[in-house]
Design a protein around this motif. Structure first.
Motif, PDB file in Angstrom:
ATOM      1  N   THR A 262      -1.267  10.115   7.137  1.00  0.00           N
ATOM      2  CA  THR A 262      -1.235   9.737   5.717  1.00  0.00           C
ATOM      3  C   THR A 262      -0.198   8.661   5.457  1.00  0.00           C
ATOM      4  O   THR A 262      -0.444   7.724   4.690  1.00  0.00           O
TER       5      THR A 262
ATOM      6  N   GLU B 205      -9.623  15.802  -7.598  1.00  0.00           N
ATOM      7  CA  GLU B 205      -8.233  15.396  -7.529  1.00  0.00           C
ATOM      8  C   GLU B 205      -7.606  15.962  -6.251  1.00  0.00           C
ATOM      9  O   GLU B 205      -7.978  17.022  -5.767  1.00  0.00           O
TER      10      GLU B 205
ATOM     11  N   PRO C 106      -2.024   3.238   2.619  1.00  0.00           N
ATOM     12  CA  PRO C 106      -1.610   3.092   1.218  1.00  0.00           C
ATOM     13  C   PRO C 106      -1.914   4.397   0.483  1.00  0.00           C
ATOM     14  O   PRO C 106      -2.963   5.012   0.708  1.00  0.00           O
ATOM     15  N   PRO C 107      -1.018   4.864  -0.390  1.00  0.00           N
ATOM     16  CA  PRO C 107      -1.212   6.171  -1.038  1.00  0.00           C
ATOM     17  C   PRO C 107      -2.564   6.332  -1.713  1.00  0.00           C
ATOM     18  O   PRO C 107      -3.189   7.397  -1.612  1.00  0.00           O
ATOM     19  N   HIS C 108      -3.057   5.284  -2.389  1.00  0.00           N
ATOM     20  CA  HIS C 108      -4.323   5.435  -3.097  1.00  0.00           C
ATOM     21  C   HIS C 108      -5.489   5.573  -2.127  1.00  0.00           C
ATOM     22  O   HIS C 108      -6.473   6.268  -2.403  1.00  0.00           O
ATOM     23  N   LEU C 109      -5.386   4.927  -0.947  1.00  0.00           N
ATOM     24  CA  LEU C 109      -6.462   5.050   0.028  1.00  0.00           C
ATOM     25  C   LEU C 109      -6.408   6.401   0.747  1.00  0.00           C
ATOM     26  O   LEU C 109      -7.442   6.976   1.097  1.00  0.00           O
TER      27      LEU C 109
ATOM     28  N   HIS D  87      -1.063  -2.819   5.032  1.00  0.00           N
ATOM     29  CA  HIS D  87      -0.100  -1.745   4.737  1.00  0.00           C
ATOM     30  C   HIS D  87       0.784  -1.460   5.954  1.00  0.00           C
ATOM     31  O   HIS D  87       2.011  -1.279   5.813  1.00  0.00           O
TER      32      HIS D  87
ATOM     33  N   ALA E  44      -5.401   9.179  -0.679  1.00  0.00           N
ATOM     34  CA  ALA E  44      -5.964  10.118  -1.656  1.00  0.00           C
ATOM     35  C   ALA E  44      -7.485   9.975  -1.722  1.00  0.00           C
ATOM     36  O   ALA E  44      -8.212  10.970  -1.811  1.00  0.00           O
ATOM     37  N   ARG E  45      -7.976   8.752  -1.666  1.00  0.00           N
ATOM     38  CA  ARG E  45      -9.416   8.516  -1.713  1.00  0.00           C
ATOM     39  C   ARG E  45     -10.102   9.129  -0.485  1.00  0.00           C
ATOM     40  O   ARG E  45     -11.185   9.717  -0.582  1.00  0.00           O
ATOM     41  N   THR E  46      -9.464   9.022   0.675  1.00  0.00           N
ATOM     42  CA  THR E  46     -10.035   9.580   1.900  1.00  0.00           C
ATOM     43  C   THR E  46     -10.196  11.088   1.794  1.00  0.00           C
ATOM     44  O   THR E  46     -11.265  11.641   2.077  1.00  0.00           O
TER      45      THR E  46
ATOM     46  N   LEU F  15      -2.535  16.254   0.850  1.00  0.00           N
ATOM     47  CA  LEU F  15      -2.387  14.996   1.575  1.00  0.00           C
ATOM     48  C   LEU F  15      -1.506  15.156   2.803  1.00  0.00           C
ATOM     49  O   LEU F  15      -1.714  14.489   3.821  1.00  0.00           O
TER      50      LEU F  15
END
Length: 710
Positions: free
Chosen positions: A675, A663, A679-682, A438, A684-686, A669
């Protein structure tokens, strides 16, 4: 301190001479004695002892002996603390010990000026007291030859190691230590100093980083009850009293009336409460000083020095004074409501009882029902000799991104496959590949001829002030500097400056326990100028912690409501207030499991008593049943108003096997630094992993809920 002749045998003779003749000690304390052999031998260790237990000497004396015996040269020992004030406080003592051995010690952190730093670079001290952020700054600075500076590094002492391990600064510190070890081509001995924690062996393993399992290490904790030991029948030692006062103003009345002629340290759970209580005490003629993170450094120093030299006075503080900063010989600790953990309480009560014959003591003053229940629960856990485990923050992907960028700055360029060798065996970096991809894809890092270097996106995002943004792992909320003339008083929330208060007259701030009239605001430079005002003023800051109480502490609240009494003295007011709270919550607790009720307003509430993080996890897991718009709460989760026993059974069937993470909003974020480098999904997962308590959510789902709705 017991006299033990053999306890000094492993110390260098010069050091042993000064321990006996300069300090006047007949021998070493048990912790200091037990740490000598392992630390002189080069073992990693975590040293556990209560506040004022001699941990600093337990680490420094054997390491100074090893320094002399091994002929260590250059800057060979780092002493790292979580806060600069603690380093400032420790420096004279460390310099004294080092001076006995013909060695030197110096200080490097954000408040140290350019001239002092240049002196250190010209003549490197044997011991450097610093913070992880300052170490990072030295590694990425073009003005510091980091290979030369750290080539002789042999050991590091991490003071208050539990404070690091529980948040992202811990992962940052471990990552920096791995880079330092590679610079010197050898392992660095790691010694952590800690108050009592619930999982000291795990803390040691964490501190060892990539050396865990390959280097000798031990927990040294004489006299400390370790996990698995039999719980004593008697509560821990200490004179603890509990009162219910109903408001901060009433708390000021009680503090002003009690303990005349004594030196009192009062802890509050927020900067706003510190300001309000400080102003109320001054109004009642009490000599009062304040300490919190939004006060200017000089303001805090003046307050702490004046407090240390005075007698009949009070200092009101947040957790800034929880750690080992010396503010003189305390008579009393007073706690407004409750700290967030038993470990914090142990640190705070440990500030008292240091004089011979004195007993550790603490007076709890609850200002509302929430504080009453939280304090009762915490004291209930303390009475059972229970202390929290310190768990590292999960999935620190943003730290990986920050470290990759910092390494490219440090080395100018890094082989595209070599980066992994800088953090060998450090668990988070096993998952770095998608983050590297990324960074390359978004231009934070560039590849040229098989080498990685800082790219234009990183320069635009983090390059201001020579990439200083990369040295800290937290995003600080915006605050305006408050100036009276040329003197900085502290920092204020800009929301207090953006509109006039209701009614006529100038805007007023409450800061440093005094009222100020705002005379001018420089919006561009984020500064405001003030003049003293007779009264009024508002104090408010944004809270960084929105995760609420833990599962264990919230379950202890339920235990208290069900009749458990903490083993402390209670006033009649506290006893009456607790009885009222038990009556009010009688329908919300049951010894056999959670209760589901309907309020008079029609809300259906699932009283989980599981803590905010568990309830956020349960809300995500039972999305079909939980109200998605509710604010998180420690005690309950609001359900759809049409959920009944039959539907509930269907919704929760098998839910324990499909627990979902909470969520994450875009606003949340934005508060996670770096941030943009994920990557956006990672990203958010963090953040979702930090908001979740999967184990507690599973425990609640395994309990059978009972409906008591009419």
């Amino acid at each position: 301190m017991s006299a033990t002749g053999s306890s000094l045998d492993l110390l260098h003779p010069t050091l042993a001479h000064h321990v006996v003749n300069t300090l006047g000690w007949p021998g070493l304390r048990p912790l200091q004695r037990d740490a000598l052999g392992p630390l002189v031998a080069g073992d990693d260790a975590v040293l556990l002892a209560p506040t004022a237990g001699g941990k600093t000497e337990a680490a420094l004396f054997p390491l100074l002996s090893a320094m002399a015996a091994g002929g260590w040269s250059g800057t060979s020992l780092l002493y790292v603390c979580p806060i600069k004030a603690l380093l400032n406080n420790l420096l004279p003592r460390v310099q004294s010990y080092a001076g006995w051995m013909g060695r030197s010690a110096d200080l490097w952190h954000g408040d140290v000026g350019t001239a002092a730093r240049q002196r250190i670079l010209r003549r490197r001290p044997d011991i450097l007291l610093t913070t992880p952020e300052s170490l990072e700054g030295m590694l990425v600075s073009t003005k510091v030859d980091h290979r030369d500076m750290f080539s002789g590094l042999r050991a590091i002492v991490v003071d208050e190691v539990h404070a690091f391990a529980g948040d992202d600064r811990g992962w940052h510190l471990l990552s920096v230590l791995e880079r330092l070890a590679r610079l010197r081509s050898g392992a660095i001995q790691r010694v952590g100093l800690s108050a009592t924690v619930g999982n000291p062996d795990d803390l040691l393993t964490w501190l060892q980083g990539s050396g865990a399992g390959t280097r000798p290490g031990r927990v040294i904790a004489p006299g400390v009850r370790l996990p698995g030991a039999a719980v004593p029948a008697e509560p821990p030692p200490g004179d603890v009293e509990f009162d219910y006062v109903g408001s901060l103003d009433n708390a000021a009345k009680v503090i002003a009336a009690l303990h005349a002629g004594q030196k009192r340290l009062v802890f509050c759970d927020s900067r706003q409460s510190v300001e309000q209580l400080g102003a109320a005490l001054r109004f009642r003629g009490v000599t009062t000083f304040l300490s919190h993170a939004s006060l200017a450094v000089d303001e805090r120093r003046r307050a702490e020095q004046a407090f240390a030299e005075a007698r009949d006075c009070v200092i009101v503080a947040t957790s800034t004074l929880e750690l080992g900063i010396d503010v003189g010989d305390l008579d009393r600790v007073i706690q407004i409501n409750a700290p967030g953990t038993v470990a914090s309480f142990l640190q705070r009560i440990g500030r008292t009882g240091r004089r011979s014959g004195a007993e550790r003591n603490c007076l709890f003053l609850a200002t509302d029902e929430h504080g009453l229940l939280r304090a009762s629960a915490l004291l209930h856990l303390w009475g059972r000799h229970w202390v929290e485990a310190v768990d590292p923050t999960p999935e620190p992907r943003h730290i990986i991104a920050q470290q990759l960028l910092a390494l490219c700055l440090q080395e100018a360029q890094v082989g595209e496959r070599l980066w992994a060798e800088w953090w060998p065996g450090l668990e988070p970096f096993a998952h770095a590949e998608p983050i590297v991809a990324h960074l390359l894809r978004e231009g934070f890092v560039e590849r040229d001829g098989g080498m990685l270097m800082v790219g234009p996106a990183a320069e635009r995002r983090f390059g201001r002030r020579h990439f200083m943004e990369l040295t800290s792992v937290f995003t600080a909320p915006p605050e305006f500097v408050v100036l009276h003339g040329r003197t900085e008083i502290g920092r204020a929330n800009p929301a207090l400056l953006s509109a006039r208060e209701q009614g006529s007259g100038p805007r007023r701030l409450l800061l440093a326990g005094r009222s100020w009239a705002v005379t001018w605001v420089d919006w561009k430079r984020q500064r405001c100028h003030v003049e003293p005002a007779d009264d009024g003023g508002t104090a408010r800051w944004d809270s960084a912690d929105r995760t609420g109480a833990s599962f264990a502490l919230t379950r202890a609240v339920r235990d208290v409501l069900l009749g458990a009494d903490p083993p402390v003295r209670r006033t009649q007011r506290a006893t009456a207030a607790l009885a009222e709270a038990r009556e009010r919550h009688a329908d919300h607790v049951h010894p056999d499991g959670p209760v589901i009720t309907r309020t008079s307003g029609g809300d259906v509430r699932w009283w989980t008593w599981a803590g905010t993080r568990a309830n956020l996890t349960l809300r995500a897991t039972l999305a079909g049943a939980a109200d998605p718009g509710q604010q998180p709460h420690d005690h309950f989760l609001r359900l759809r108003d049409d959920v009944g026993p039959t539907e509930w059974a269907a919704l929760t069937a098998g839910a324990v096997d499909r627990i979902a993470l909470p969520e994450v909003s875009g606003k949340a974020l934005a508060g996670l630094k770096f941030t943009a480098a994920l990557p956006p999904h990672l990203a958010a997962r963090t953040l979702a992993a930090r908001l979740a308590d999967v184990d507690a959510a599973g425990a609640v789902l395994r309990e059978k809920a009972r409906f008591t709705m009419q």
